[in-house]
Design an enzyme around this catalytic site. Structure first.
Site, PDB file in Angstrom:
ATOM      1  N   ARG A 190       0.850  -1.183   0.000  1.00  0.00           N
ATOM      2  CA  ARG A 190       0.000   0.000   0.000  1.00  0.00           C
ATOM      3  C   ARG A 190       0.879   1.222   0.000  1.00  0.00           C
ATOM      4  O   ARG A 190       2.081   1.136   0.070  1.00  0.00           O
ATOM      5  CB  ARG A 190      -0.962   0.006   1.185  1.00  0.00           C
ATOM      6  CG  ARG A 190      -0.486  -0.577   2.512  1.00  0.00           C
ATOM      7  CD  ARG A 190       0.427   0.219   3.376  1.00  0.00           C
ATOM      8  NE  ARG A 190       0.148   1.622   3.425  1.00  0.00           N
ATOM      9  CZ  ARG A 190       1.100   2.511   3.639  1.00  0.00           C
ATOM     10  NH1 ARG A 190       2.335   2.127   3.819  1.00  0.00           N
ATOM     11  NH2 ARG A 190       0.796   3.784   3.679  1.00  0.00           N
ATOM     12  N   GLY A 191       0.198   2.358  -0.212  1.00  0.00           N
ATOM     13  CA  GLY A 191       0.967   3.591  -0.370  1.00  0.00           C
ATOM     14  C   GLY A 191       1.088   3.892  -1.852  1.00  0.00           C
ATOM     15  O   GLY A 191       1.568   3.045  -2.625  1.00  0.00           O
TER      16      GLY A 191
ATOM     17  N   ASP B 275      -2.268  10.730  -2.416  1.00  0.00           N
ATOM     18  CA  ASP B 275      -2.606   9.641  -3.334  1.00  0.00           C
ATOM     19  C   ASP B 275      -2.977  10.150  -4.714  1.00  0.00           C
ATOM     20  O   ASP B 275      -2.831   9.433  -5.704  1.00  0.00           O
ATOM     21  CB  ASP B 275      -3.756   8.820  -2.741  1.00  0.00           C
ATOM     22  CG  ASP B 275      -3.274   8.035  -1.537  1.00  0.00           C
ATOM     23  OD1 ASP B 275      -3.244   8.615  -0.431  1.00  0.00           O
ATOM     24  OD2 ASP B 275      -2.876   6.867  -1.717  1.00  0.00           O
TER      25      ASP B 275
HETATM   26  C1  LIG Z   1       3.548   8.037   0.069  1.00  0.00           C
HETATM   27  S1  LIG Z   1       1.934   8.513   0.099  1.00  0.00           S
HETATM   28  C2  LIG Z   1       1.104   7.082   0.674  1.00  0.00           C
HETATM   29  C3  LIG Z   1      -0.354   7.345   0.952  1.00  0.00           C
HETATM   30  O1  LIG Z   1      -1.069   6.121   0.773  1.00  0.00           O
HETATM   31  C4  LIG Z   1      -1.748   5.828   1.975  1.00  0.00           C
HETATM   32  O2  LIG Z   1      -2.965   5.191   1.781  1.00  0.00           O
HETATM   33  P1  LIG Z   1      -3.028   3.578   1.889  1.00  0.00           P
HETATM   34  O3  LIG Z   1      -2.303   3.191   3.124  1.00  0.00           O
HETATM   35  O4  LIG Z   1      -4.521   3.299   1.934  1.00  0.00           O
HETATM   36  O5  LIG Z   1      -2.386   3.070   0.623  1.00  0.00           O
HETATM   37  C5  LIG Z   1      -1.941   7.162   2.616  1.00  0.00           C
HETATM   38  O6  LIG Z   1      -2.989   7.879   1.993  1.00  0.00           O
HETATM   39  C6  LIG Z   1      -0.594   7.779   2.364  1.00  0.00           C
HETATM   40  O7  LIG Z   1      -0.558   9.134   2.556  1.00  0.00           O
END
Ligand SMILES: CSC[C@H]1O[C@H](OP(=O)(O)O)[C@H](O)[C@@H]1O
Length: 352
Positions: free
Chosen positions: A44-45, A241
């Site tokens: 994720r990320g 994102d």
């Molecule tokens: C490097 S920005 C990553 C961004 O993604 C995360 O969301 P998720 O954990 O659901 O993929 C989160 O919004 C972070 O800021």
């Protein structure tokens, strides 16, 4: 502990759903396995999802090439895999960007190379995307440290979710800024929001910062206001994102609330993100697709149901911070202050 590792025949993905308790890797040899890992947030990320998808396109290309299709069939089937990956999570534009980068590479390559050669070029393309992401994090870190560290005094920083090494192929975006500041002796304390419902802050950001001996205090999301009022927060820095053409920014749910609190407490609010997170095809945040996730994520905590099992739930995984709440967007090409559509248009025209 690495977010992902390409081993030529397989993509090893650190299963982040098991952190911090267990460091286990998923060995993905088929693109569908990467798609599923993205869906459950094993990887994720936004940037990390993009890098994983780039390698998943290589796995798909290899599978397709094994059937010895002609070039037209190869391209059609690769595009089908790309659509499958693209649909894994709708908000992070890096996923779509990486799939398109690989599709564009394949189409160019097929005009003058064999299918087998095109597969090799796709692997090189994915390695380049991974390498570039790590370099972008270093540059974001340097620009961000220059911006936040102007006073040369140690800072107290609040961050939300995880925008660290576990969200990228490098040192992280928001955490890349924090790591770079810390290397300069300019971090007094970091306050990390736990980030309900999936606790990326508590599980991932805390792990990263403690492993790097960066002073971090974990707080629940509903403590952010009182922490800003009583703990002397000097700045907020978060990831992103998807960023629209006017600077409206989608990030983990709860980010908008932190931005509102930052404005109320006169705290600078920064977004750290590579250029690949900008989606200039959409005019503002209203057009950013917001992923809604399984209701049980909200009903439970650590796998234990914490409410009536049949209660109605609203579970948007992201929200959108209006551009006028953002002090600056820290990119690998510099800091965009007080972003709006005109400023972003000029920035990207100048940067090319
Ligand atoms: C490097 S920005 C990553 C961004 O993604 C995360 O969301 P998720 O954990 O659901 O993929 C989160 O919004 C972070 O800021």
């Amino acid at each position: 502990m690495k977010t992902l590792a390409w081993e030529h025949h397989a993509l090893q993905l650190l299963d982040q759903t098991r952190l911090p308790g267990e460091e286990r890797y998923l060995c993905c040899t088929r693109w569908q396995e990467v798609r599923d890992a993205i869906r459950i947030l094993a990887v994720r990320g936004a940037p990390a999802i993009g890098v994983a998808a780039a390698y998943a396109m290589v796995l798909a290309a290899r599978d397709i090439a094994a059937d010895e299709p002609d070039k037209t069939q190869f391209e059609i089937r690769l595009a089908e895999a790309g659509r499958g990956l693209d649909g894994a999570r709708p908000t992070a534009v890096n996923l779509h960007w990486a799939v398109q980068q690989q599709m564009n590479l394949a189409r160019r390559a097929l005009s003058s190379h064999t299918v087998a050669e095109t597969v090799e070029l796709l692997e090189q393309g994915a390695c380049t995307i991974e390498r570039d992401d790590a370099e972008m994090d270093r540059r974001i870190g340097r620009y961000g440290a220059g911006e936040l560290g102007k006073s040369r005094q140690p800072l107290t920083i609040l961050t939300h979710c995880n925008a660290g090494a576990l969200a990228t192929a490098g040192i992280g975006t928001a955490l890349g800024v924090i790591r770079t500041l810390h290397s300069q002796g300019l971090v007094r304390q970091v306050y990390a929001d736990e980030t309900r419902p999936l606790l990326q802050g508590a599980r991932l950001t805390v792990t990263e910062l403690m492993d790097d001996h960066i002073p971090v205090t974990l707080i629940t999301d509903n403590m952010a206001a009182w922490v800003m009022k009583t703990k002397g927060i000097d700045a907020v820095v978060v990831g992103a994102d998807r960023i629209a053409a006017n600077g409206d920014t989608a990030n983990k749910i709860g980010t908008y609330g932190v931005a509102v609190l930052a404005r109320a407490h006169n705290v600078p609010f920064y977004v750290a993100a590579p250029a690949s997170t900008f989606d200039l095809t959409i005019p503002d945040g209203a057009a950013i697709p917001i992923e809604e996730r399984n209701h049980d994520e909200v009903r439970s905590l650590g796998g234990i149901v914490a409410t009536r099992p049949d209660v109605d739930v609203f579970n948007p995984a992201f929200d959108v911070t209006p551009h006028d709440y953002i002090t600056g967007i820290i990119t690998e090409k510099g800091v965009i202050h007080h972003p709006d559509d005109a400023i972003l248009a000029t920035f990207f025209r100048k940067e090319g």
